[in-house]
Design a protein around this motif. Structure first.
Motif, PDB file in Angstrom:
ATOM      1  N   VAL A   1      -0.868  -5.842   1.402  1.00 54.99           N
ATOM      2  CA  VAL A   1      -2.023  -5.047   1.771  1.00 54.99           C
ATOM      3  C   VAL A   1      -1.874  -3.768   2.793  1.00 54.99           C
ATOM      4  O   VAL A   1      -0.799  -3.953   3.309  1.00 54.99           O
ATOM      5  N   ALA A   2      -2.637  -2.939   2.943  1.00 56.00           N
ATOM      6  CA  ALA A   2      -2.571  -1.801   3.712  1.00 56.00           C
ATOM      7  C   ALA A   2      -4.055  -1.454   4.242  1.00 56.00           C
ATOM      8  O   ALA A   2      -5.210  -1.956   3.686  1.00 56.00           O
ATOM      9  N   ASP A   3      -4.349  -0.708   5.292  1.00 53.84           N
ATOM     10  CA  ASP A   3      -5.729  -0.507   5.971  1.00 53.84           C
ATOM     11  C   ASP A   3      -5.849   0.855   5.812  1.00 53.84           C
ATOM     12  O   ASP A   3      -6.725   1.580   6.581  1.00 53.84           O
ATOM     13  N   GLY A   4      -5.194   1.822   4.902  1.00 57.86           N
ATOM     14  CA  GLY A   4      -5.626   2.951   4.671  1.00 57.86           C
ATOM     15  C   GLY A   4      -4.650   3.891   5.404  1.00 57.86           C
ATOM     16  O   GLY A   4      -4.372   5.087   4.934  1.00 57.86           O
ATOM     17  N   GLY A   5      -3.718   3.506   6.237  1.00 54.14           N
ATOM     18  CA  GLY A   5      -2.727   4.396   6.601  1.00 54.14           C
ATOM     19  C   GLY A   5      -1.398   4.366   5.871  1.00 54.14           C
ATOM     20  O   GLY A   5      -1.377   4.082   4.723  1.00 54.14           O
ATOM     21  N   ASP A   6      -0.347   4.637   6.426  1.00 52.88           N
ATOM     22  CA  ASP A   6       0.904   4.813   5.617  1.00 52.88           C
ATOM     23  C   ASP A   6       1.312   3.239   4.967  1.00 52.88           C
ATOM     24  O   ASP A   6       1.225   2.366   5.653  1.00 52.88           O
ATOM     25  N   GLY A   7       1.756   3.175   3.838  1.00 49.27           N
ATOM     26  CA  GLY A   7       1.903   2.002   2.948  1.00 49.27           C
ATOM     27  C   GLY A   7       0.822   1.830   2.054  1.00 49.27           C
ATOM     28  O   GLY A   7       0.817   0.897   1.209  1.00 49.27           O
ATOM     29  N   THR A   8      -0.115   2.644   2.120  1.00 55.16           N
ATOM     30  CA  THR A   8      -1.451   2.164   1.417  1.00 55.16           C
ATOM     31  C   THR A   8      -1.154   2.362  -0.216  1.00 55.16           C
ATOM     32  O   THR A   8      -1.464   1.546  -1.138  1.00 55.16           O
ATOM     33  N   VAL A   9      -0.471   3.512  -0.396  1.00 60.88           N
ATOM     34  CA  VAL A   9      -0.227   3.883  -1.825  1.00 60.88           C
ATOM     35  C   VAL A   9       1.071   2.555  -2.485  1.00 60.88           C
ATOM     36  O   VAL A   9       0.840   2.175  -3.506  1.00 60.88           O
ATOM     37  N   ALA A  10       1.851   2.368  -1.681  1.00 58.90           N
ATOM     38  CA  ALA A  10       2.585   1.411  -2.044  1.00 58.90           C
ATOM     39  C   ALA A  10       2.074   0.051  -2.159  1.00 58.90           C
ATOM     40  O   ALA A  10       2.448  -0.770  -3.237  1.00 58.90           O
ATOM     41  N   ALA A  11       1.032  -0.459  -1.490  1.00 57.16           N
ATOM     42  CA  ALA A  11       0.254  -1.533  -1.574  1.00 57.16           C
ATOM     43  C   ALA A  11      -0.315  -1.394  -3.147  1.00 57.16           C
ATOM     44  O   ALA A  11      -0.576  -2.528  -3.780  1.00 57.16           O
ATOM     45  N   ALA A  12      -1.130  -0.254  -3.299  1.00 59.07           N
ATOM     46  CA  ALA A  12      -1.805  -0.260  -4.413  1.00 59.07           C
ATOM     47  C   ALA A  12      -0.836  -0.322  -5.757  1.00 59.07           C
ATOM     48  O   ALA A  12      -1.277  -1.060  -6.839  1.00 59.07           O
ATOM     49  N   VAL A  13       0.451   0.305  -5.441  1.00 65.51           N
ATOM     50  CA  VAL A  13       1.206   0.564  -6.664  1.00 65.51           C
ATOM     51  C   VAL A  13       1.736  -1.483  -6.803  1.00 65.51           C
ATOM     52  O   VAL A  13       1.839  -1.538  -8.191  1.00 65.51           O
ATOM     53  N   ALA A  14       2.120  -1.916  -6.043  1.00 62.84           N
ATOM     54  CA  ALA A  14       2.370  -3.456  -5.973  1.00 62.84           C
ATOM     55  C   ALA A  14       1.235  -4.048  -6.637  1.00 62.84           C
ATOM     56  O   ALA A  14       1.592  -5.325  -7.112  1.00 62.84           O
ATOM     57  N   ALA A  15       0.176  -3.826  -6.537  1.00 64.96           N
ATOM     58  CA  ALA A  15      -1.319  -4.533  -7.237  1.00 64.96           C
ATOM     59  C   ALA A  15      -1.340  -4.078  -8.678  1.00 64.96           C
ATOM     60  O   ALA A  15      -2.472  -4.392  -9.340  1.00 64.96           O
ATOM     61  N   GLY A  16      -0.533  -3.037  -9.081  1.00 67.06           N
ATOM     62  CA  GLY A  16      -0.619  -2.669 -10.374  1.00 67.06           C
ATOM     63  C   GLY A  16      -0.947  -1.406 -10.675  1.00 67.06           C
ATOM     64  O   GLY A  16      -1.313  -0.851 -11.906  1.00 67.06           O
TER      65      GLY A  16
ATOM     66  N   VAL B   1     -14.139   7.886  -0.969  1.00 62.15           N
ATOM     67  CA  VAL B   1     -14.449   6.880  -0.039  1.00 62.15           C
ATOM     68  C   VAL B   1     -13.378   7.257   1.160  1.00 62.15           C
ATOM     69  O   VAL B   1     -12.104   7.031   0.771  1.00 62.15           O
ATOM     70  N   LEU B   2     -13.889   7.534   2.304  1.00 60.83           N
ATOM     71  CA  LEU B   2     -12.709   7.631   3.435  1.00 60.83           C
ATOM     72  C   LEU B   2     -12.532   6.431   4.081  1.00 60.83           C
ATOM     73  O   LEU B   2     -13.324   5.597   4.486  1.00 60.83           O
ATOM     74  N   ALA B   3     -11.322   6.094   3.905  1.00 55.63           N
ATOM     75  CA  ALA B   3     -10.742   4.707   4.313  1.00 55.63           C
ATOM     76  C   ALA B   3      -9.893   4.681   5.524  1.00 55.63           C
ATOM     77  O   ALA B   3      -8.802   5.361   5.490  1.00 55.63           O
ATOM     78  N   SER B   4     -10.486   4.207   6.753  1.00 51.35           N
ATOM     79  CA  SER B   4      -9.719   4.237   7.799  1.00 51.35           C
ATOM     80  C   SER B   4     -10.037   3.009   8.744  1.00 51.35           C
ATOM     81  O   SER B   4     -11.195   2.458   8.672  1.00 51.35           O
ATOM     82  N   ASP B   5      -9.033   2.903   9.593  1.00 51.15           N
ATOM     83  CA  ASP B   5      -9.369   1.761  10.868  1.00 51.15           C
ATOM     84  C   ASP B   5      -9.762   2.381  12.104  1.00 51.15           C
ATOM     85  O   ASP B   5      -9.885   1.738  13.042  1.00 51.15           O
TER      86      ASP B   5
ATOM     87  N   GLY C   1     -11.055   0.767   6.402  1.00 49.99           N
ATOM     88  CA  GLY C   1      -9.854   0.942   5.453  1.00 49.99           C
ATOM     89  C   GLY C   1      -9.460  -0.447   4.677  1.00 49.99           C
ATOM     90  O   GLY C   1      -9.267  -0.440   3.558  1.00 49.99           O
ATOM     91  N   ILE C   2      -9.269  -1.484   5.609  1.00 49.99           N
ATOM     92  CA  ILE C   2      -8.992  -2.769   4.990  1.00 49.99           C
ATOM     93  C   ILE C   2     -10.079  -3.206   3.926  1.00 49.99           C
ATOM     94  O   ILE C   2      -9.601  -3.938   3.070  1.00 49.99           O
ATOM     95  N   GLU C   3     -11.367  -2.816   4.355  1.00 46.80           N
ATOM     96  CA  GLU C   3     -12.300  -3.371   3.493  1.00 46.80           C
ATOM     97  C   GLU C   3     -12.306  -2.723   2.060  1.00 46.80           C
ATOM     98  O   GLU C   3     -12.465  -3.335   1.052  1.00 46.80           O
ATOM     99  N   VAL C   4     -11.979  -1.665   2.172  1.00 52.44           N
ATOM    100  CA  VAL C   4     -11.818  -0.856   0.814  1.00 52.44           C
ATOM    101  C   VAL C   4     -10.598  -1.248   0.104  1.00 52.44           C
ATOM    102  O   VAL C   4     -10.882  -1.490  -1.152  1.00 52.44           O
ATOM    103  N   MET C   5      -9.612  -1.399   0.777  1.00 51.85           N
ATOM    104  CA  MET C   5      -8.394  -1.837   0.220  1.00 51.85           C
ATOM    105  C   MET C   5      -8.500  -3.205  -0.400  1.00 51.85           C
ATOM    106  O   MET C   5      -7.755  -3.399  -1.465  1.00 51.85           O
ATOM    107  N   LEU C   6      -9.071  -4.036   0.411  1.00 48.59           N
ATOM    108  CA  LEU C   6      -9.273  -5.314  -0.380  1.00 48.59           C
ATOM    109  C   LEU C   6      -9.851  -5.346  -1.483  1.00 48.59           C
ATOM    110  O   LEU C   6      -9.645  -5.968  -2.608  1.00 48.59           O
ATOM    111  N   ASP C   7     -11.008  -4.577  -1.847  1.00 45.85           N
ATOM    112  CA  ASP C   7     -11.622  -4.482  -2.755  1.00 45.85           C
ATOM    113  C   ASP C   7     -11.081  -3.968  -3.810  1.00 45.85           C
ATOM    114  O   ASP C   7     -10.692  -4.524  -5.057  1.00 45.85           O
ATOM    115  N   VAL C   8     -10.279  -2.777  -3.579  1.00 46.61           N
ATOM    116  CA  VAL C   8      -9.404  -2.077  -4.734  1.00 46.61           C
ATOM    117  C   VAL C   8      -8.316  -2.857  -5.357  1.00 46.61           C
ATOM    118  O   VAL C   8      -8.026  -3.041  -6.462  1.00 46.61           O
TER     119      VAL C   8
END
Length: 377
Positions: A50-65, A195-199, A270-277
């Protein structure tokens, strides 16, 4: 309960963020899985970095497919570089740090007055070119304090001085701003959900604004902070002062403001958005124990960071949560309030910070073995 029964009935979900400077979120998941299964062979483990919108967010999305896509963009100092975004079924995950992040600055080199978010706008444009209908724009880890002016310029806006010439790059250039023309913004933006995703929920300017709070991390001196705060206030007076006080306007050097005032973005933690995505709710429904974490569990963790979001979602489903971390700076009662039963810091095994970071992988496996013994046997 016997070990065999646990193996058949238990299902662990590893949903941790990166350990910054040591391990990616994917590597954290791999190491935790290895440690758990060493103690409980055959244990069912599902991983969702997982990621909260900061660096590592794209990597988390790629890991999820999601599909990783790379494009040439302009870096924060104007240099060419290659950045990535993630795409799946019309949804793009764009991470501004990929184009405009601190990681692109040479060691010890900062440009607080002139660093630009132009490359972030180029990333957004690439997502539009790919047909994205929803864009999750993760902002954090920026090298910039330009209020998103560079991003907007890359998308077709014009920022002109009194002579009708484009102002210079970065927040410092906005001191000379006389007029802003947004009529040339990419028309496809009107048909996209952004959607602006940020902590970060700071305003654009003032004592809690982007220059004052985050400028020093980007090399800004007190004089630079004053210059940037005045320049961004002037910029906002032309684009729209009301939006400058909205939550998230100060995110990533004010790129949040640019997205809110000119791109029609909506702000969400950010974390809410990413958990959904990432499909976290579905994965959570299969879990009997959740392991989350990040490099440092501290006061910041409680304010919108990934482990707090994961723990809150799991607690709502009455699923037990434990955390792994490099260092622990929260007392047990604070962890409990966040929904975390227990935290396992690597520093308990290796107190030397340098060695702890250098050996984070093997240490994390040992920590995971401890979790398996405590919670799965």
């Amino acid at each position: 309960m016997t070990n065999g029964a646990v193996t058949q009935s238990a299902r662990v979900l590893v949903a941790a963020d990166k350990f910054k400077g040591s391990l990616t979120a994917v590597q954290v998941a791999e190491r935790v899985t290895a440690g758990l299964q060493r103690v409980v062979p055959g244990l069912a483990v599902e991983t969702l970095p997982v990621a909260d919108g900061g660096d590592g967010t794209v990597a988390a999305a790629v890991a999820a497919g999601f599909e990783r896509r790379e494009v040439p963009v302009t870096g924060p100092l104007g240099e060419p570089l290659t950045a990535a975004y993630a795409l799946r079924e019309g949804t793009a995950v764009v991470e501004m740090a990929e184009a405009s992040g601190l990681q692109h600055l040479p060691d010890g080199v900062f440009a607080p007055l002139t660093s630009t978010t132009y490359g972030s706008g180029e990333l957004l444009r690439a997502a539009l070119d790919a047909g994205a209908r929803t864009i999750v724009f993760g902002v954090g880890g920026s090298a910039t304090t330009d209020g998103g002016a560079g991003m907007l310029a890359a998308l077709g806006a014009r920022f002109l001085d009194a002579d009708g010439e484009p102002v210079g790059p970065g927040g410092g250039g906005l001191r000379d701003l006389a007029s802003a023309d947004l009529s040339g913004l990419d028309p496809r933006l009107k048909d996209v959900e952004l959607v602006l995703a940020s902590d970060v929920d700071n305003p654009l300017t003032g004592p809690k604004g982007a220059p004052a709070v985050y400028g020093p991390q980007k090399g800004a001196t007190p004089e630079d902070v004053a210059t940037l705060d005045a320049a961004l206030a002037h910029y906002a007076s032309i684009l729209g002062p009301e939006q400058a006080q909205l939550p998230g306007a100060g995110a990533a050097g004010g790129i949040g403001y640019g997205a809110l005032v000119a791109l029609g973005a909506s702000f969400r933690p950010g974390i809410e958005v990413m958990l959904d995505v990432l499909g976290f709710a579905t994965a959570l429904s299969r879990a009997t124990l959740v392991i989350t974490g990040e490099g440092s569990l501290d006061e910041q963790t409680l304010h919108g960071k990934a482990p707090a979001g994961v723990a809150a979602a799991a607690r709502a489903r009455n699923i037990e949560v434990v955390a792994v971390c490099g260092r622990l700076a929260l007392p047990p009662e604070a962890l409990g309030r966040a929904g975390i039963r227990r935290a396992y810091p690597l520093s308990a095994l290796e107190p030397d910070p340098r060695k702890c970071m250098a050996e984070a992988g093997p240490l994390l496996e040992r920590v995971a073995e401890g979790i398996a013994r405590d919670f799965l046997r």
